[in-house]
Design a protein around this motif. Sequence first.
Motif, PDB file in Angstrom:
ATOM      1  N   GLU B 247      21.540  42.080  53.144  1.00 15.53           N
ATOM      2  CA  GLU B 247      21.434  40.759  53.791  1.00 15.53           C
ATOM      3  C   GLU B 247      22.406  39.767  53.157  1.00 15.53           C
ATOM      4  O   GLU B 247      22.932  38.879  53.830  1.00 15.53           O
ATOM      5  N   SER B 248      22.636  39.899  51.868  1.00 12.85           N
ATOM      6  CA  SER B 248      23.633  39.067  51.186  1.00 12.85           C
ATOM      7  C   SER B 248      24.195  39.849  50.006  1.00 12.85           C
ATOM      8  O   SER B 248      23.555  40.782  49.502  1.00 12.85           O
ATOM      9  N   TRP B 249      25.403  39.452  49.623  1.00  8.80           N
ATOM     10  CA  TRP B 249      26.120  40.184  48.580  1.00  8.80           C
ATOM     11  C   TRP B 249      26.589  39.206  47.510  1.00  8.80           C
ATOM     12  O   TRP B 249      26.989  38.087  47.831  1.00  8.80           O
ATOM     13  N   GLN B 250      26.573  39.663  46.264  1.00 12.11           N
ATOM     14  CA  GLN B 250      27.111  38.844  45.182  1.00 12.11           C
ATOM     15  C   GLN B 250      28.231  39.583  44.468  1.00 12.11           C
ATOM     16  O   GLN B 250      28.194  40.811  44.335  1.00 12.11           O
ATOM     17  N   ASP B 251      29.206  38.804  44.024  1.00 12.45           N
ATOM     18  CA  ASP B 251      30.389  39.360  43.373  1.00 12.45           C
ATOM     19  C   ASP B 251      30.009  39.926  42.007  1.00 12.45           C
ATOM     20  O   ASP B 251      29.365  39.244  41.220  1.00 12.45           O
ATOM     21  N   ILE B 252      30.422  41.145  41.736  1.00 11.13           N
ATOM     22  CA  ILE B 252      30.137  41.754  40.425  1.00 11.13           C
ATOM     23  C   ILE B 252      31.410  42.279  39.777  1.00 11.13           C
ATOM     24  O   ILE B 252      31.367  43.200  38.967  1.00 11.13           O
ATOM     25  N   ALA B 253      32.547  41.693  40.136  1.00 12.71           N
ATOM     26  CA  ALA B 253      33.813  42.142  39.540  1.00 12.71           C
ATOM     27  C   ALA B 253      33.968  41.510  38.160  1.00 12.71           C
ATOM     28  O   ALA B 253      34.829  40.665  37.936  1.00 12.71           O
ATOM     29  N   ASN B 254      33.133  41.941  37.254  1.00 10.87           N
ATOM     30  CA  ASN B 254      33.095  41.347  35.915  1.00 10.87           C
ATOM     31  C   ASN B 254      33.817  42.236  34.919  1.00 10.87           C
ATOM     32  O   ASN B 254      33.259  43.209  34.421  1.00 10.87           O
ATOM     33  N   GLY B 255      35.089  41.887  34.662  1.00  6.72           N
ATOM     34  CA  GLY B 255      35.811  42.625  33.631  1.00  6.72           C
ATOM     35  C   GLY B 255      36.499  43.882  34.103  1.00  6.72           C
ATOM     36  O   GLY B 255      36.712  44.799  33.308  1.00  6.72           O
ATOM     37  N   VAL B 256      36.840  43.934  35.386  1.00  2.00           N
ATOM     38  CA  VAL B 256      37.633  45.070  35.872  1.00  2.00           C
ATOM     39  C   VAL B 256      39.097  44.627  35.986  1.00  2.00           C
ATOM     40  O   VAL B 256      39.362  43.442  36.204  1.00  2.00           O
ATOM     41  N   PRO B 257      40.041  45.543  35.824  1.00  2.00           N
ATOM     42  CA  PRO B 257      41.457  45.139  35.890  1.00  2.00           C
ATOM     43  C   PRO B 257      41.869  44.722  37.294  1.00  2.00           C
ATOM     44  O   PRO B 257      42.858  44.013  37.472  1.00  2.00           O
ATOM     45  N   SER B 258      41.151  45.179  38.290  1.00  2.00           N
ATOM     46  CA  SER B 258      41.411  44.823  39.689  1.00  2.00           C
ATOM     47  C   SER B 258      40.125  45.079  40.457  1.00  2.00           C
ATOM     48  O   SER B 258      39.417  46.054  40.172  1.00  2.00           O
ATOM     49  N   ASP B 259      39.839  44.218  41.404  1.00  2.00           N
ATOM     50  CA  ASP B 259      38.664  44.509  42.237  1.00  2.00           C
ATOM     51  C   ASP B 259      39.071  45.142  43.560  1.00  2.00           C
ATOM     52  O   ASP B 259      38.290  45.206  44.497  1.00  2.00           O
ATOM     53  N   PHE B 260      40.324  45.622  43.601  1.00  2.00           N
ATOM     54  CA  PHE B 260      40.764  46.416  44.747  1.00  2.00           C
ATOM     55  C   PHE B 260      40.567  47.893  44.405  1.00  2.00           C
ATOM     56  O   PHE B 260      40.819  48.316  43.273  1.00  2.00           O
ATOM     57  N   GLY B 261      40.143  48.652  45.349  1.00  2.00           N
ATOM     58  CA  GLY B 261      39.955  50.081  45.135  1.00  2.00           C
ATOM     59  C   GLY B 261      39.269  50.691  46.335  1.00  2.00           C
ATOM     60  O   GLY B 261      38.944  49.989  47.307  1.00  2.00           O
ATOM     61  N   PHE B 262      39.070  51.972  46.277  1.00  2.00           N
ATOM     62  CA  PHE B 262      38.426  52.676  47.390  1.00  2.00           C
ATOM     63  C   PHE B 262      37.151  53.399  46.941  1.00  2.00           C
ATOM     64  O   PHE B 262      36.088  53.220  47.516  1.00  2.00           O
ATOM     65  N   ALA B 263      37.295  54.230  45.927  1.00  2.00           N
ATOM     66  CA  ALA B 263      36.195  55.140  45.583  1.00  2.00           C
ATOM     67  C   ALA B 263      35.087  54.426  44.826  1.00  2.00           C
ATOM     68  O   ALA B 263      35.335  53.518  44.022  1.00  2.00           O
ATOM     69  N   MET B 264      33.877  54.869  45.082  1.00  2.00           N
ATOM     70  CA  MET B 264      32.703  54.332  44.387  1.00  2.00           C
ATOM     71  C   MET B 264      31.623  55.389  44.477  1.00  2.00           C
ATOM     72  O   MET B 264      31.390  55.957  45.550  1.00  2.00           O
TER      73      MET B 264
END
Lengths: 93, 422
Positions: B247-264
Amino acid sequence: MPLKFFIPGPLREFTNGARLVTIASGASTAGEALERLWAEHPGVRDRVLTEQGEVRQHVNVFVGVESIRFTGGLDTPVRDGDEISIVPAVSGG
Amino acid sequence: MIKPHHVSVKDGDVLVLVGTMKGAFLLRSNAARSRWDVGGPYFQGQSVYALAYDGRAGRRRLLAGPGSMHFGAVLSTSDDFGRTWTNPEQANVKFPEDAGLSLKNIWQIMPAAAGDPNTLYCGVEPASLFVSHDAGSSWELVRGLHDHPHRTKWQPGGGGLCLHTIVPDPQNPERLMIAISTGGVYGSEDGGRTWRPRNHGVRADFLPEKNPEFGQCVHKVVAHPSNPRRLFLQNHWGLYRSDNGGESWQDIANGVPSDFGFAMTMHPHDPDCVYIAPLDSDMFRVMPEGRLRIYRTRDGGESWEALTRGLPQKGAYETVVRDAMDADDLNPAGVYFGTRRGEVWGSRDGGASWSTVISGLPPVVCVKTCLIGGARPAPRGRKAAAAKKPRAMAAKKAAPRKAAKKKSVRKAAKKSTSRRRR
């Protein structure tokens, strides 16, 4: 004179291994001729045509030496004895 | 054509299913995961973006979505671990004529929850969802999504307009999430009859409106089976978590070199643990700084740590695509990822250390794992000690097959005339 169909290697599992399939004609267009081919070898159809009945982008169908892309597509006229070749296009990666 | 090698699979074995741009491979090991046999190549010359294992209801079925550039895509299955694969005369995943669409590629195959053992989902390009209620024999278009008024406004991303992610809710078979590039996340609460976008808080940096209702280029969504309302999302720029079923999303890009990517991918046992493979940027889709790093969070995205032991940290301009990473169900978990350069890396200690499982493959686009017949304890004693050596993970070269083995292959092929070796 029956129609002759030349089947490419990857599709021969659907023609009992046959490279050449001959079918009594009566077809007046390439589309009608191909319908007769799939009536006997149904597995070939979905590999040559999309769900919308169009020849797949990377498959070429020749009547004699002419690609039907330039002669009217599936409406291309055929005559008894014509040779129809199904050929994968020169594409890949 | 190359004569494929086949693997012999026993209960307790781990399989890593590897799809590439030119065929599929099966990597098999016992629970020690120290030596790997290699099966394949299957579907030679065809791209295989989707692979899955269905171990429900007594099945031991591999599913694949091979796509021929020339002859189209079908959904193929194997009940003998790759010795024979179905090749249906009539394409089984196909649009009805009135849909006005033609199948381009199969992107995802997903068994429904264990309580719904004959249902499977399949995500395709152009972005659509198919469902099978007979364990994959027949498939039908999910009309509820196809008829959604947003569909005609979805736009293709670099990989085409694909429905690449399906997240069933193991606690509620009526609930399903899907993700589309570019369309975003959609959820259904009624078994696929109706769908609603679930993108609130997810950025769309490539659009004038940065927070639209839909149209985001979501790359992957994962959830832990124990907590299906909590979702993690790798976006085309952006890492997110939802604690309320999207329903809603929060940003969790805490301390990654880039928040671009594909795999998870999700850790199998820890609902706070997620793995990602960040890339430099959308314009340079390789590992940041040429360092091959997988990132892991163990606190639900509050922080991320780089996992580098055993991975090259110089000149590694590698790319890991959206379905090319997965974790097995053993404890400690095995984590695996494949690269565009044709390598599969593995860790059998949850990501603490890595080694090459196999190299020299065509570009890897899909990595999936499965445990055959349920978990068994890892070997103890000397074998376990040997398993700790990093190099012990490498795939062994295919040994010459014995005559007896050939015989059994022929016998298996003969048994099922509707199948063929590929």
